[in-house]
Design a protein around this motif. Structure first.
Motif, PDB file in Angstrom:
ATOM      1  N   ALA A  43      -8.018  19.119  34.061  1.00  0.00           N
ATOM      2  CA  ALA A  43      -7.100  19.077  32.928  1.00  0.00           C
ATOM      3  C   ALA A  43      -7.579  17.985  31.985  1.00  0.00           C
ATOM      4  O   ALA A  43      -8.196  17.017  32.415  1.00  0.00           O
ATOM      5  N   GLY A  44      -7.304  18.143  30.697  1.00  0.00           N
ATOM      6  CA  GLY A  44      -7.689  17.123  29.723  1.00  0.00           C
ATOM      7  C   GLY A  44      -9.098  17.320  29.217  1.00  0.00           C
ATOM      8  O   GLY A  44      -9.623  18.442  29.166  1.00  0.00           O
ATOM      9  N   GLY A  45      -9.738  16.200  28.849  1.00  0.00           N
ATOM     10  CA  GLY A  45     -11.084  16.257  28.275  1.00  0.00           C
ATOM     11  C   GLY A  45     -12.078  16.883  29.233  1.00  0.00           C
ATOM     12  O   GLY A  45     -12.912  17.710  28.831  1.00  0.00           O
ATOM     13  N   ALA A  46     -12.001  16.524  30.494  1.00  0.00           N
ATOM     14  CA  ALA A  46     -12.937  17.067  31.485  1.00  0.00           C
ATOM     15  C   ALA A  46     -12.816  18.589  31.540  1.00  0.00           C
ATOM     16  O   ALA A  46     -13.819  19.297  31.709  1.00  0.00           O
ATOM     17  N   ALA A  47     -11.601  19.092  31.381  1.00  0.00           N
ATOM     18  CA  ALA A  47     -11.392  20.550  31.410  1.00  0.00           C
ATOM     19  C   ALA A  47     -11.963  21.198  30.155  1.00  0.00           C
ATOM     20  O   ALA A  47     -12.561  22.281  30.217  1.00  0.00           O
ATOM     21  N   ILE A  48     -11.811  20.526  29.019  1.00  0.00           N
ATOM     22  CA  ILE A  48     -12.366  21.070  27.764  1.00  0.00           C
ATOM     23  C   ILE A  48     -13.888  21.176  27.894  1.00  0.00           C
ATOM     24  O   ILE A  48     -14.491  22.192  27.537  1.00  0.00           O
ATOM     25  N   ASP A  49     -14.504  20.131  28.441  1.00  0.00           N
ATOM     26  CA  ASP A  49     -15.969  20.147  28.602  1.00  0.00           C
ATOM     27  C   ASP A  49     -16.426  21.304  29.484  1.00  0.00           C
ATOM     28  O   ASP A  49     -17.425  21.946  29.212  1.00  0.00           O
ATOM     29  N   LYS A  50     -15.687  21.562  30.557  1.00  0.00           N
ATOM     30  CA  LYS A  50     -16.140  22.579  31.521  1.00  0.00           C
ATOM     31  C   LYS A  50     -15.706  23.993  31.165  1.00  0.00           C
ATOM     32  O   LYS A  50     -16.398  24.953  31.454  1.00  0.00           O
ATOM     33  N   THR A  51     -14.501  24.122  30.550  1.00  0.00           N
ATOM     34  CA  THR A  51     -13.959  25.476  30.370  1.00  0.00           C
ATOM     35  C   THR A  51     -13.590  25.805  28.923  1.00  0.00           C
ATOM     36  O   THR A  51     -13.239  26.939  28.626  1.00  0.00           O
ATOM     37  N   GLY A  52     -13.583  24.790  28.054  1.00  0.00           N
ATOM     38  CA  GLY A  52     -13.236  25.041  26.653  1.00  0.00           C
ATOM     39  C   GLY A  52     -11.750  24.928  26.360  1.00  0.00           C
ATOM     40  O   GLY A  52     -11.322  24.970  25.212  1.00  0.00           O
ATOM     41  N   VAL A  53     -10.921  24.776  27.410  1.00  0.00           N
ATOM     42  CA  VAL A  53      -9.473  24.626  27.173  1.00  0.00           C
ATOM     43  C   VAL A  53      -8.950  23.403  27.946  1.00  0.00           C
ATOM     44  O   VAL A  53      -9.492  23.058  29.006  1.00  0.00           O
ATOM     45  N   PRO A  54      -7.894  22.741  27.430  1.00  0.00           N
ATOM     46  CA  PRO A  54      -7.404  21.533  28.099  1.00  0.00           C
ATOM     47  C   PRO A  54      -6.701  21.789  29.439  1.00  0.00           C
ATOM     48  O   PRO A  54      -6.678  20.913  30.308  1.00  0.00           O
ATOM     49  N   LEU A  55      -6.125  22.975  29.598  1.00  0.00           N
ATOM     50  CA  LEU A  55      -5.456  23.253  30.870  1.00  0.00           C
ATOM     51  C   LEU A  55      -5.749  24.684  31.309  1.00  0.00           C
ATOM     52  O   LEU A  55      -5.020  25.624  30.946  1.00  0.00           O
ATOM     53  N   PRO A  56      -6.809  24.874  32.084  1.00  0.00           N
ATOM     54  CA  PRO A  56      -7.115  26.240  32.548  1.00  0.00           C
ATOM     55  C   PRO A  56      -5.951  26.805  33.368  1.00  0.00           C
ATOM     56  O   PRO A  56      -5.254  26.045  34.059  1.00  0.00           O
ATOM     57  N   ASP A  57      -5.760  28.121  33.310  1.00  0.00           N
ATOM     58  CA  ASP A  57      -4.661  28.766  34.046  1.00  0.00           C
ATOM     59  C   ASP A  57      -4.705  28.409  35.526  1.00  0.00           C
ATOM     60  O   ASP A  57      -3.674  28.186  36.154  1.00  0.00           O
ATOM     61  N   LEU A  82     -11.259  17.236  17.852  1.00  0.00           N
ATOM     62  CA  LEU A  82     -11.071  18.668  18.107  1.00  0.00           C
ATOM     63  C   LEU A  82      -9.771  19.129  17.447  1.00  0.00           C
ATOM     64  O   LEU A  82      -8.862  18.326  17.239  1.00  0.00           O
ATOM     65  N   PRO A  83      -9.664  20.432  17.143  1.00  0.00           N
ATOM     66  CA  PRO A  83      -8.398  20.916  16.567  1.00  0.00           C
ATOM     67  C   PRO A  83      -7.229  20.733  17.541  1.00  0.00           C
ATOM     68  O   PRO A  83      -7.429  20.676  18.760  1.00  0.00           O
ATOM     69  N   GLY A  84      -6.006  20.607  16.978  1.00  0.00           N
ATOM     70  CA  GLY A  84      -4.796  20.279  17.741  1.00  0.00           C
ATOM     71  C   GLY A  84      -4.580  21.083  19.009  1.00  0.00           C
ATOM     72  O   GLY A  84      -4.181  20.543  20.031  1.00  0.00           O
ATOM     73  N   ASN A  85      -4.895  22.379  18.972  1.00  0.00           N
ATOM     74  CA  ASN A  85      -4.557  23.211  20.143  1.00  0.00           C
ATOM     75  C   ASN A  85      -5.528  23.050  21.306  1.00  0.00           C
ATOM     76  O   ASN A  85      -5.279  23.552  22.389  1.00  0.00           O
ATOM     77  N   ILE A  86      -6.674  22.378  21.074  1.00  0.00           N
ATOM     78  CA  ILE A  86      -7.521  22.123  22.246  1.00  0.00           C
ATOM     79  C   ILE A  86      -7.712  20.623  22.494  1.00  0.00           C
ATOM     80  O   ILE A  86      -8.719  20.190  23.036  1.00  0.00           O
ATOM     81  N   ARG A  87      -6.713  19.853  22.148  1.00  0.00           N
ATOM     82  CA  ARG A  87      -6.806  18.414  22.438  1.00  0.00           C
ATOM     83  C   ARG A  87      -6.403  18.158  23.901  1.00  0.00           C
ATOM     84  O   ARG A  87      -5.577  18.876  24.462  1.00  0.00           O
ATOM     85  N   PRO A  88      -6.975  17.093  24.506  1.00  0.00           N
ATOM     86  CA  PRO A  88      -6.690  16.814  25.918  1.00  0.00           C
ATOM     87  C   PRO A  88      -5.200  16.647  26.224  1.00  0.00           C
ATOM     88  O   PRO A  88      -4.719  17.094  27.267  1.00  0.00           O
ATOM     89  N   GLU A  89      -4.443  16.034  25.280  1.00  0.00           N
ATOM     90  CA  GLU A  89      -3.007  15.788  25.514  1.00  0.00           C
ATOM     91  C   GLU A  89      -2.235  17.089  25.717  1.00  0.00           C
ATOM     92  O   GLU A  89      -1.155  17.100  26.299  1.00  0.00           O
ATOM     93  N   LYS A  90      -2.789  18.192  25.204  1.00  0.00           N
ATOM     94  CA  LYS A  90      -2.133  19.503  25.388  1.00  0.00           C
ATOM     95  C   LYS A  90      -1.965  19.813  26.876  1.00  0.00           C
ATOM     96  O   LYS A  90      -1.068  20.555  27.267  1.00  0.00           O
ATOM     97  N   ALA A  91      -2.862  19.266  27.691  1.00  0.00           N
ATOM     98  CA  ALA A  91      -2.784  19.514  29.134  1.00  0.00           C
ATOM     99  C   ALA A  91      -1.487  18.934  29.700  1.00  0.00           C
ATOM    100  O   ALA A  91      -0.856  19.525  30.579  1.00  0.00           O
ATOM    101  N   LEU A  92      -1.085  17.757  29.178  1.00  0.00           N
ATOM    102  CA  LEU A  92       0.144  17.132  29.683  1.00  0.00           C
ATOM    103  C   LEU A  92       1.349  17.996  29.335  1.00  0.00           C
ATOM    104  O   LEU A  92       2.223  18.241  30.170  1.00  0.00           O
ATOM    105  N   LEU A  93       1.390  18.447  28.079  1.00  0.00           N
ATOM    106  CA  LEU A  93       2.513  19.292  27.651  1.00  0.00           C
ATOM    107  C   LEU A  93       2.523  20.588  28.456  1.00  0.00           C
ATOM    108  O   LEU A  93       3.576  21.059  28.891  1.00  0.00           O
ATOM    109  N   GLY A  94       1.319  21.142  28.686  1.00  0.00           N
ATOM    110  CA  GLY A  94       1.206  22.402  29.441  1.00  0.00           C
ATOM    111  C   GLY A  94       1.694  22.229  30.872  1.00  0.00           C
ATOM    112  O   GLY A  94       2.387  23.097  31.414  1.00  0.00           O
ATOM    113  N   LEU A  95       1.343  21.108  31.478  1.00  0.00           N
ATOM    114  CA  LEU A  95       1.781  20.871  32.867  1.00  0.00           C
ATOM    115  C   LEU A  95       3.285  20.647  32.919  1.00  0.00           C
ATOM    116  O   LEU A  95       3.991  21.236  33.739  1.00  0.00           O
ATOM    117  N   ARG A  96       3.796  19.794  32.012  1.00  0.00           N
ATOM    118  CA  ARG A  96       5.250  19.534  32.013  1.00  0.00           C
ATOM    119  C   ARG A  96       6.028  20.815  31.777  1.00  0.00           C
ATOM    120  O   ARG A  96       6.990  21.115  32.490  1.00  0.00           O
TER     121      ARG A  96
END
Ligand code: NAD
Length: 354
Positions: A43-57, A82-96
């Motif tokens: 999740a976060g930046g590491a996820a963007i680097d590996k998969t292109g999205v901040p929180l993979p399904d 990066l554009p807003g929808n692929i920022r690392p913080e999106k992972a936190l919102l997605g998890l919550r």
């Protein structure tokens, strides 16, 4: 007890501090007969680097099946543009959001040994700071409609009775486990949502006659936190007020490297994380303070698994390590004994006593 944790090591100092949290949990497991298993999720930046999205399904699915989530921190300059929808913080919102976590719990406690780090005068902080902010996390202005209408930009602030009642209940239950005092914070002299907030909280208060209840306007609360923090036990408030007040309260305790937090929902599955970010300026240097993460593990044991003794054991070890003068760089004072991240984790493990 068998406890399966989904773990977001995250970015920056995340992996370093989470390692220390796991180290402490493993020792607690040995001492009290529990088994912790850890499944790392991206999740976060590491996820963007590996998969292109901040929180993979897949990450969310694993988190949903876990008993709780332990998170280091996400984000860093590498992903800032990066554009807003692929920022690392999106992972936190997605998890919550994905885990239905609607309550953010942020304790602010000043340890005796760190009294000098408190920016308040000793005569103000002297009575002690030990409060918890219970912040509504999935409603209010951060989740309302936004846009432009008739030449004006707007953000909508809306709350339902149910949303207020469920967060209010978390606050009262928390108070029952502490000093039995709830301060409900709103802006009922101006806002319609705050008037609903106040009326729902008054109804709830009747169910908890043992709890000393009061209302406070948010502007007054901001003032009271630095004027007389000892008056507070549990502060319950809506999303934006809680965001601001919890940062203010955290500063009264010295370093953000010390402060844990949790996000809870209506089941025992919670997400536990330090309040600080990924501290890219000190990442990879064995300088980060792991105490906020270690105290987040203690919160997890108490709030998700009812393991009170185990939680207290960690908290006592942290207090004792600080009393004996051990410090990481962020809380270093005259005469302190400087430790790195790993050494601080080891020291806390060494001080764990039944
Ligand atoms: P930060 O909390 O990462 O760092 C602020 C300052 O505090 C830095 O000087 C840092 O070195 C120090 N610090 C933070 N944690 C520390 C620790 N455990 N020990 C010692 N010192 C510590 O805040 P920032 O610099 O504004 O943000 C950095 C990145 O973290 C950004 O990308 C931001 O978006 C992200 N962030 C993530 C979370 C989260 O994952 N929950 C929260 C806040 C910020």
């Amino acid at each position: 007890m068998q406890i399966n944790l989904a773990v977001v090591k995250g970015d920056g100092i995340g992996p370093e501090i989470v390692t220390e949290g796991e180290k402490v949990l493993n020792k607690i497991g040995e001492m009290y007969g529990h088994t912790f298993t850890y499944t790392d999720i991206l999740a976060g930046g590491a996820a963007i680097d590996k998969t292109g999205v901040p929180l993979p399904d897949e990450s969310l699915e694993i988190a949903k099946k876990s008993d709780s989530v332990l998170l280091g921190a996400v984000g860093g300059p590498k992903w800032d543009n990066l554009p807003g929808n692929i920022r690392p913080e999106k992972a936190l919102l997605g998890l919550r959001g994905g885990l239905g976590l609607f309550a953010n719990i942020r304790p602010a406690k000043l340890y005796d040994a760190l009294a000098d780090a408190c920016p308040l005068k000793p005569e103000i902080a002297g009575d002690g700071i030990d409060l918890v902010i219970v912040r509504e996390l999935t409603g209010g202005i951060y989740f309302g409609d936004r846009g432009e209408r008739n030449g004006k930009t707007f953000d909508e602030l809306a709350y339902s009775r149910e949303e207020i009642e469920r967060i209010g209940r978390v606050g009262f239950e928390m108070a029952m486990k502490r000093r039995k005092k709830v301060t409900s914070v709103d802006k009922a002299n101006i806002l319609e949502t705050s008037r609903l907030w106040r009326s729902v909280m008054h109804e709830l208060a009747k169910e908890y006659p043992e709890v000393e209840y009061s209302d406070m306007l948010v502007d007054n609360c901001a003032m009271q936190i630095v004027r007389n923090p000892a008056q507070f036990d549990v502060i319950v408030t809506e999303n934006m007020f809680g965001d601001i007040l919890s940062d203010e309260a955290s500063m009264t305790t010295g370093s953000i490297g010390m402060l844990p937090s949790s996000s809870l929902g209506s089941t025992s599955l919670g997400m536990y994380e330090p309040i600080h970010g990924s501290a890219p300026d000190i990442a990879g240097q064995n300088k980060a303070n792991p105490i906020a993460t270690i105290l987040s593990c203690a919160m997890m044991l108490r709030d998700s698994f009812g393991l009170m003794k185990e939680a207290e054991c960690i908290e006592n070890a942290v207090a004792k390590v600080l009393d004996d003068g051990y410090r990481t760089g962020d809380i270093m004072d005259e005469g302190g004994k400087l430790l790195g991240t790993t050494q601080m984790g080891d020291k806390i493990v060494e001080y764990l006593k039944k």
